[in-house]
Motif scaffolding. Structure first.
Motif, PDB file in Angstrom:
ATOM      1  N   ARG A 287     -65.697  62.566  20.850  1.00 12.43           N
ATOM      2  CA  ARG A 287     -66.713  63.461  20.275  1.00 12.43           C
ATOM      3  C   ARG A 287     -67.704  62.628  19.468  1.00 12.43           C
ATOM      4  NH1 ARG A 287     -62.180  65.975  19.132  1.00 12.43           N
ATOM      5  NH2 ARG A 287     -62.299  65.317  16.966  1.00 12.43           N
ATOM      6  N   LEU A 289     -71.192  62.344  17.177  1.00 10.60           N
ATOM      7  CA  LEU A 289     -72.204  62.995  16.353  1.00 10.60           C
ATOM      8  C   LEU A 289     -73.378  62.025  16.286  1.00 10.60           C
ATOM      9  CD1 LEU A 289     -72.815  65.430  14.438  1.00 10.60           C
ATOM     10  CD2 LEU A 289     -72.019  63.974  12.584  1.00 10.60           C
ATOM     11  N   LYS A 308     -79.866  70.061  24.390  1.00  7.29           N
ATOM     12  CA  LYS A 308     -78.582  70.140  25.108  1.00  7.29           C
ATOM     13  C   LYS A 308     -78.552  69.161  26.273  1.00  7.29           C
ATOM     14  CE  LYS A 308     -76.398  74.470  24.101  1.00  7.29           C
ATOM     15  NZ  LYS A 308     -76.216  75.846  24.402  1.00  7.29           N
ATOM     16  N   GLU A 311     -78.093  65.730  24.931  1.00 10.94           N
ATOM     17  CA  GLU A 311     -76.678  65.562  24.555  1.00 10.94           C
ATOM     18  C   GLU A 311     -75.832  65.281  25.791  1.00 10.94           C
ATOM     19  OE1 GLU A 311     -76.529  68.525  20.617  1.00 10.94           O
ATOM     20  OE2 GLU A 311     -75.911  69.282  22.571  1.00 10.94           O
ATOM     21  N   SER A 373     -68.247  64.392  24.567  1.00 14.96           N
ATOM     22  CA  SER A 373     -69.179  65.445  24.149  1.00 14.96           C
ATOM     23  C   SER A 373     -70.046  64.898  23.009  1.00 14.96           C
ATOM     24  CB  SER A 373     -68.416  66.682  23.686  1.00 14.96           C
ATOM     25  OG  SER A 373     -67.636  66.362  22.570  1.00 14.96           O
ATOM     26  N   THR A 374     -71.298  65.288  23.047  1.00 13.31           N
ATOM     27  CA  THR A 374     -72.234  64.795  22.021  1.00 13.31           C
ATOM     28  C   THR A 374     -72.872  65.976  21.307  1.00 13.31           C
ATOM     29  OG1 THR A 374     -72.745  62.912  23.437  1.00 13.31           O
ATOM     30  CG2 THR A 374     -74.277  63.322  21.629  1.00 13.31           C
ATOM     31  N   GLU A 375     -73.049  65.808  20.040  1.00 13.64           N
ATOM     32  CA  GLU A 375     -73.771  66.816  19.270  1.00 13.64           C
ATOM     33  C   GLU A 375     -74.911  66.113  18.535  1.00 13.64           C
ATOM     34  OE1 GLU A 375     -73.101  70.101  15.756  1.00 13.64           O
ATOM     35  OE2 GLU A 375     -71.406  68.846  16.361  1.00 13.64           O
ATOM     36  N   PRO A 377     -77.436  67.134  15.879  1.00 19.71           N
ATOM     37  CA  PRO A 377     -77.957  68.163  14.979  1.00 19.71           C
ATOM     38  C   PRO A 377     -79.344  67.828  14.418  1.00 19.71           C
ATOM     39  CG  PRO A 377     -76.189  66.937  13.908  1.00 19.71           C
ATOM     40  CD  PRO A 377     -76.379  66.343  15.257  1.00 19.71           C
TER      41      PRO A 377
END
Lengths: 392, 371
Positions: A287, A289, A308, A311, A373-375, A377
């Motif tokens: 994961r 960030l 999205k 990401e 998975s990438t977020e 923000p």
């Protein structure tokens, strides 16, 4: 004099015995050669050492002395080599301040246990000293090629190693880390690599010079070097081992007209192990960030759908990197450099007891699935990329 | 019979002295790593050993309660008769002297391995024994007052060094718990570790001088809880920083642990603070063992003062250390890990148990003594 006052006086006298008196082990600065870096190699069966030693007398009348000096010595054993240095250098080497050890490729292939035995048996050397393998270059050559940025080469190389977290393209490993991996049996040791590349010098016409790079990692099986991974592969490794706290991942933009650069802020990994008979399946979930650091694709970063897509592309780029280094570890290096053995140990302790000595064979045949998975923000201080409207 | 200037000890003072003495062994060796299974469950051995010490100490606690305020050498004579009682007192005194000698050996090895590598043994020994003999000479109560302060310093160091090392902690090093070792093996090691609790005899000697308003049982349990907590903390810190697999290969694992402290490249190389605490702690320990040995000898031989034994005892320690091979690390470690549990068990558990059995057989006769 009262009873209590007598006791206080006595306590003070005893205390001052420790702090004021000289002793057999006194070390005067003018009799010590405080070393900052050490190069280790072997030639004709002899141990060859080169030290970078801090020069306490720098400024002199009529000129400026170098802040560090270099001395070499050789011997049958490491300690023999160290004591032999006193035949050509008038000071006794002081080890406690050695920040970095650079080992030659040949010495690393022979095995480092002999060196570590010496290093951990003595009282001056410290386990926090960083260790690097010099790839395609002699470690003494690395030490003696001067850079202008720092007074001491040890400091310069240390800064390179510490700054590696900004790119994630190498590993910073000290002697304690190496020994914990070596004795732990759940992961094979790795150490950072130092390279020397010939480059054109800025403002010097066609003149070339040597430039040092802390990039990639040396892979060990036990205490013996068995191969290398490059910078990109080291980054894949760092994603798996949760050492990617910074760095940049470049991935194609959603419309494939350019690239987006995502700055890694934090990365976490989870390992899920599954045994069916003797088959091991390991699911690695990473994961990330991140923050959008740059885009040259002219995409509208105000749109959640676009973010999205960025990401997703970032995740795909990391997944490819990780899968590549896993494949290399399984097919080429044939060793577990990720410490997946420790996950097996924790999740299947009973099974681990019976397979720990053959873990490497299990690892080579393990089916490893990578999910990333990438977020993102944050997109920085602008929301309409430069030139986006003009491109339309 | 008094131990110094006639004041009775408080419960707090007894606790502080015994905890100081005991903690130093963990401070030096963190012995749980050197016992089977020698893996991530090592800290559990420290927890379990506290329970075994309590069980093994029931005879000592029984005797200390039953013969409250009577020095051990005296109740040995009450229970065993004049000659056997004197012999027992003499042996307990020798036991304490042996450990004063043995801790001097550990002190020298640590100092010579870590900080003063070229200083001759005799120089370290003279400094150590002159201070220890002087402290013992002025009385066990003075040593205990010093221990009251020093143990707070040592406890502070242990807590501070744990906090400062927090960035080096790898909590994964403790996993998996109780899978690579079985409960039987851990219990055996815990018994073996409890068998190294040589400071129990010290407790048996000094508890006789504690003011009667304090409870023996509460004092012992508080001592046990306190040193077990700190022993676990030392083991946990060492394991989290070095890992059990590497820690068991080191002579002084906790010292190596303290060397790893590095906060912001600013707070580092502060292990000397640990060494200072260690040196002062060992001085307290060695001087208190010499003092206790001389007290038991005084009560056994019924001399006026214990001071006449202190200088000969100190000289004896010095001569034995200088004349024998015992300061060699390989020699004294074998004693710690192979022979010490038998020696300690014989004096601390088996002998008091025999006394308790004798007590029950001679209960009626002992009523004459009001016991």
């Amino acid at each position: 004099m009262g009873y209590h006052r007598k006791k206080i006086v006595l306590a003070l006298i005893i205390f001052h015995i420790f702090i004021l008196s000289g002793c057999w082990d006194r070390e005067e600065l003018n009799t010590m050669g405080v070393a900052g870096a050490l190069a280790v190699e072997e030639k004709d069966g002899n141990k060859e050492l080169a030290f970078e030693i801090y020069n306490p007398i720098r400024e002199e009348e009529g000129g400026k002395e170098e802040s560090v000096k270099f001395h070499r010595s050789s011997g049958v054993s490491f300690f023999d080599a160290i004591r032999n240095i006193t035949m050509s250098y008038d000071k006794k080497i002081f080890f406690s301040h050695i920040k970095v050890i650079i080992v030659s490729e040949e010495t690393a292939r022979e095995g480092l246990l002999g060196f570590f035995d010496f290093w951990t048996r003595q009282h001056q050397p410290r386990l926090s000293t960083y260790i690097l393998v010099a790839k395609d270059v002699s470690p003494s050559e690395v030490l003696s090629s001067r850079e202008e940025m720092e007074d001491s080469y040890a400091d310069y190389i240390m800064s390179l190693v510490k700054n590696s977290k900004n790119s994630g393209k190498t590993v910073s490993i000290n002697i304690l880390d190496f020994l914990k991996d070596f004795y732990g049996k759940e992961k094979q040791p790795i150490v950072g690599t130092i390279l020397m590349k010939e480059e054109k010098q800025l403002g010097e016409g066609n003149k070339t010079g040597n430039k040092l790079y802390a990039e990639g990692a040396a892979v060990f099986s036990g205490d013996k070097l068995i191969g290398f991974i490059d910078g990109q592969e080291a980054r894949g490794l760092n994603f798996v081992t949760e050492k990617m706290d910074s760095g940049v991942v470049v991935s194609p933009s959603p419309d494939e007209k350019g690239e987006n650069s995502v700055e890694i802020i934090n990365s976490e990994s989870e390992y899920d192990v599954d045994f069916s008979g003797n088959d091991v399946r390991i699911k690695i979930s990473i994961r990330i960030l991140g923050a959008l650091a740059e885009t040259n694709a002219g995409v509208d970063t105000r749109e959640p759908e676009i973010i999205k897509e960025i990401e997703k592309n970032n995740s795909q780029a990391v997944k490819l990197e990780v899968e590549h280094v896993i494949k290399k570890a399984q097919k080429e290096l044939k060793t577990d450099i990720f410490g997946l053995g420790s996950s097996v140990h924790r999740q299947y302790p009973e099974k681990w007891a019976s397979i720990k000595d053959q873990w490497n064979e299990f690892f080579l045949n393990a089916k490893i699935e990578v999910n990333v998975s990438t977020e993102i923000p944050r997109i920085g201080l602008i929301n309409i990329p430069a030139g986006m409207e003009e491109r339309k | 019979m008094m131990i110094g200037n006639g004041e009775k000890l408080t419960s707090f003072q007894v606790i502080m002295l015994v905890v100081t003495c005991r903690l130093l062994i963990n401070y030096a060796f963190t012995p749980a790593f050197n016992l089977p299974p020698g893996n991530q469950d090592a800290w559990i051995i420290d927890v379990l050993s506290g329970v075994y010490i309590l069980v093994m100490y029931l005879p000592v606690l029984f005797l200390s309660n039953r013969f409250r305020g009577i020095p051990p050498a005296q109740y040995f004579e009450i229970l065993l008769g004049k000659y056997l009682g004197k012999f027992a007192g003499f042996m307990i005194s020798l036991y304490l002297l042996f450990f004063a000698f043995f801790f001097s050996v550990i002190f020298i090895d640590f100092i010579k391995s870590s900080v003063l590598t070229t200083t001759p043994v005799y120089a370290i020994l003279i400094l150590l024994l002159v201070i220890a003999a002087y402290a013992a000479y002025i009385g066990l109560d003075s040593i205990i007052r010093a221990a009251e302060l020093l143990i707070i310093f040592i406890m502070f160091i242990i807590i501070a060094f744990t906090v400062l090392n927090f960035n080096n902690f790898d909590m994964q090093a403790f996993l998996p718990i109780l899978h690579d070792s079985n409960i039987f093996q851990l219990n055996l090691s815990a018994i073996s570790l409890a068998g190294r609790f040589c400071d129990g005899v010290m407790f048996m000697v000094i508890i006789a001088y504690m003011d009667k308003k304090y409870s023996v049982n509460k004092t012992f349990i508080t001592t046990l809880l306190l040193f077990s907590s700190f022993a676990v903390l030392l083991t946990v810190t060492t394991e989290a920083v070095l890992g059990a697999d590497y820690a068991k290969r080191l002579n002084f694992p906790y010292y190596t642990t303290t060397q790893q402290i590095n906060l912001f490249d600013f707070i580092q190389r502060i292990e000397f603070v640990n060494v200072i605490g260690w040196i002062f702690g060992f001085m307290i320990k060695i001087s208190s063992f010499i003092a206790a040995s001389s007290l038991v000898m005084r009560d056994t031989l019924k001399t006026k003062s214990n001071q006449i034994f202190i200088i000969p005892m100190s000289i004896l320690i010095m001569v034995f250390i200088l004349m024998t091979d015992i300061t060699k690390n390989a020699v004294y470690r074998k004693i710690i890990y192979v022979y010490a549990p038998y020696l300690v068990s014989a004096f601390t558990y088996a002998f008091p148990l025999i006394l308790v059995i004798v007590y029950f057989f001679r209960r009626k006769k002992l009523k004459a003594y009001g016991k």
